[in-house]
Enzyme design. Structure first.
Site, short mmCIF file in Angstrom:
data_model
loop_
_atom_site.label_atom_id
_atom_site.label_comp_id
_atom_site.label_asym_id
_atom_site.label_seq_id
_atom_site.Cartn_x
_atom_site.Cartn_y
_atom_site.Cartn_z
N ASP A 1 3.80 -4.60 -5.59
CA ASP A 1 4.23 -6.16 -5.25
C ASP A 1 5.54 -5.98 -5.19
O ASP A 1 6.18 -6.81 -4.15
CB ASP A 1 3.34 -7.24 -5.99
CG ASP A 1 2.04 -7.42 -5.88
OD1 ASP A 1 1.55 -6.83 -4.88
OD2 ASP A 1 1.26 -8.05 -6.82
N GLU B 1 0.90 -1.12 -0.03
CA GLU B 1 -0.13 -0.22 -0.01
C GLU B 1 0.94 1.44 0.04
O GLU B 1 0.56 2.22 -0.61
CB GLU B 1 -1.00 0.22 1.31
CG GLU B 1 -1.96 -1.23 1.12
CD GLU B 1 -2.60 -1.04 0.09
OE1 GLU B 1 -2.83 -0.04 -0.50
OE2 GLU B 1 -3.27 -2.22 -0.54
#
Length: 403
Positions: free
Chosen positions: A360, A279
């Site tokens: 990611d 995030e």
């Protein structure tokens, strides 16, 4: 005039048919892959009953298709039985100023949409989600969410529609398109500020992560990611569902990283930290701003097309609507433009997919190991019964995140 009706019907029905075919292909493809790779799903993802994933995918897809076709049928019925034209004529005779008429019209359309989707929402929550162990919502909480959501939707629509219609009424095509673009962009920016601080807290409670193991892990992630420590919140998602998720919203002082309490409860600390790092990547790489820029570009194209359509009488003549009811012309124009946006979804989805993969990768770098991120993604798939094997064509049109 028949040609214009054929084009509109072709766009609305054709795109709905396309999405239906893709959804059916996706279910069949997923079922084959799940059956063929059941051992991997059990060993790596932790899904003990792979058949449950297939059943859930079928149930949600079937319900979604039924809702979609119901809405399309209701829309075409309202258009071609004269119901919508009658509503516009009634507003035209009401004596309300044109802008007020438009606000009432669009709020009425939104309310009709909510009424039509209510049976599907109820079935999804209290039948499908209940069957698969997701539902934690009480009827009382569902009704509160429904009414509060309707109030918020009405307020947001009024704030967006009123200035847009005022510009259309007052300015030439080129000027109102430019002014309308600015209004929509400011609206998008405003919602990024309002959502985390005002709107989301109307529905959920948010608590800062205080001292403890999780707080220590958060501090480590911020330090490794090269950020000054900011507040991270947990949200009481468990009041409504057992699903796991996390999100980043807002910018400036309004930005927030939010972890669902279900995610905190069910994932291990290294997995939670990797989700947090993911995030934070959206913040580090300015993904919010890039997505807003893409949305602004789309808005500009849509408004330019609507401006060209409104400069003719076609949109009004098709359904015998009053030529001075600009809001009605805008609505019919949107019906023609929306399917085109659906057809171009793979382009915008590719940008989102690139951002998610970048996040990611950043999470792996921050954690110094790929296993926490892989385990976190496996946990999200397991707990949410997400289909790891979507059909490539379906994924292109529908997936903003990698499977």
């Amino acid at each position: 005039m028949l040609v214009y009706h054929a084009v509109l019907l072709g766009l609305l029905v054709g795109v709905t048919l396309l999405s239906t075919v893709l959804a059916i292909l996706n279910v069949r493809h997923g079922a084959r892959e799940v059956q063929a790779r059941g051992d991997w799903l059990t060993d790596r993802v932790g899904i003990d009953e792979p058949s449950k994933l297939i059943d859930y995918n079928r149930a949600t897809t079937g319900l979604g298709l039924l809702q979609t076709w119901t809405l399309v049928g209701a829309l075409l019925g309202a258009l071609y039985t004269g119901t919508l034209t009658g509503a516009v004529e009634a507003l035209n005779r009401s004596g309300l100023p044109p802008v007020a008429q438009g606000v009432v019209f669009f709020v009425g359309v939104a309310a009709a949409y909510r009424v039509l989707t209510t049976p599907f929402d109820l079935y999804s929550t209290f039948v499908v989600d209940e069957r698969f162990g997701f539902n934690e919502t009480t009827p009382r909480l569902w009704m509160r969410d429904f009414l509060l959501g309707l109030v918020v939707l009405t307020a947001l629509l009024a704030v967006l529609v009123a200035p847009l219609l005022a510009l259309v009424e007052a300015l030439s095509t080129l000027l109102w398109v430019a002014g309308g673009w600015l209004v929509v962009v400011l609206f998008l920016l405003g919602t990024q500020i309002l959502y985390p601080r005002v709107i989301a807290p109307l529905f959920n409670d948010f608590e800062r992560v205080e001292a403890g193991d999780l707080r220590d892990g958060i501090e480590r992630v911020f330090d490794r990611a090269g950020f000054d420590l900011e507040e991270v919140y947990t949200m009481d998602a468990s009041r409504r569902s057992t699903r796991l998720n996390a999100y980043f919203a807002g910018f400036g002082r309004a930005k927030r990283v939010v972890l669902f309490d279900t995610l905190v409860d069910r994932l291990e600390d290294p997995e939670i930290e990797s989700v947090l790092a993911h995030e934070l990547a959206h913040w580090k790489f300015n993904h919010i701003w890039k997505q807003l820029a893409t949305a602004a570009l789309q808005v500009g194209v849509v408004l330019a097309v609507l401006g060209a359509l409104l400069s003719t009488e076609i949109l009004y003549e098709m359904f015998a609507m009053p030529a001075d009811a600009t809001y009605a012309g805008l609505f019919v124009g949107l019906l023609a433009v929306y399917p085109l946006l659906e057809l171009t979804a793979p382009l915008s989805n590719r940008l989102s997919l690139a951002h998610e993969r970048e996040a990611d990768t950043f999470a792996v770098e921050v954690m110094g190991d790929s296993e926490p991120m892989a385990d976190a993604l496996a946990g999200l798939a397991r707990e949410n019964l997400a289909n790891p094997f979507p059909h490539p064509y379906y994924a292109a049109f529908n997936y903003t995140h990698p499977p």
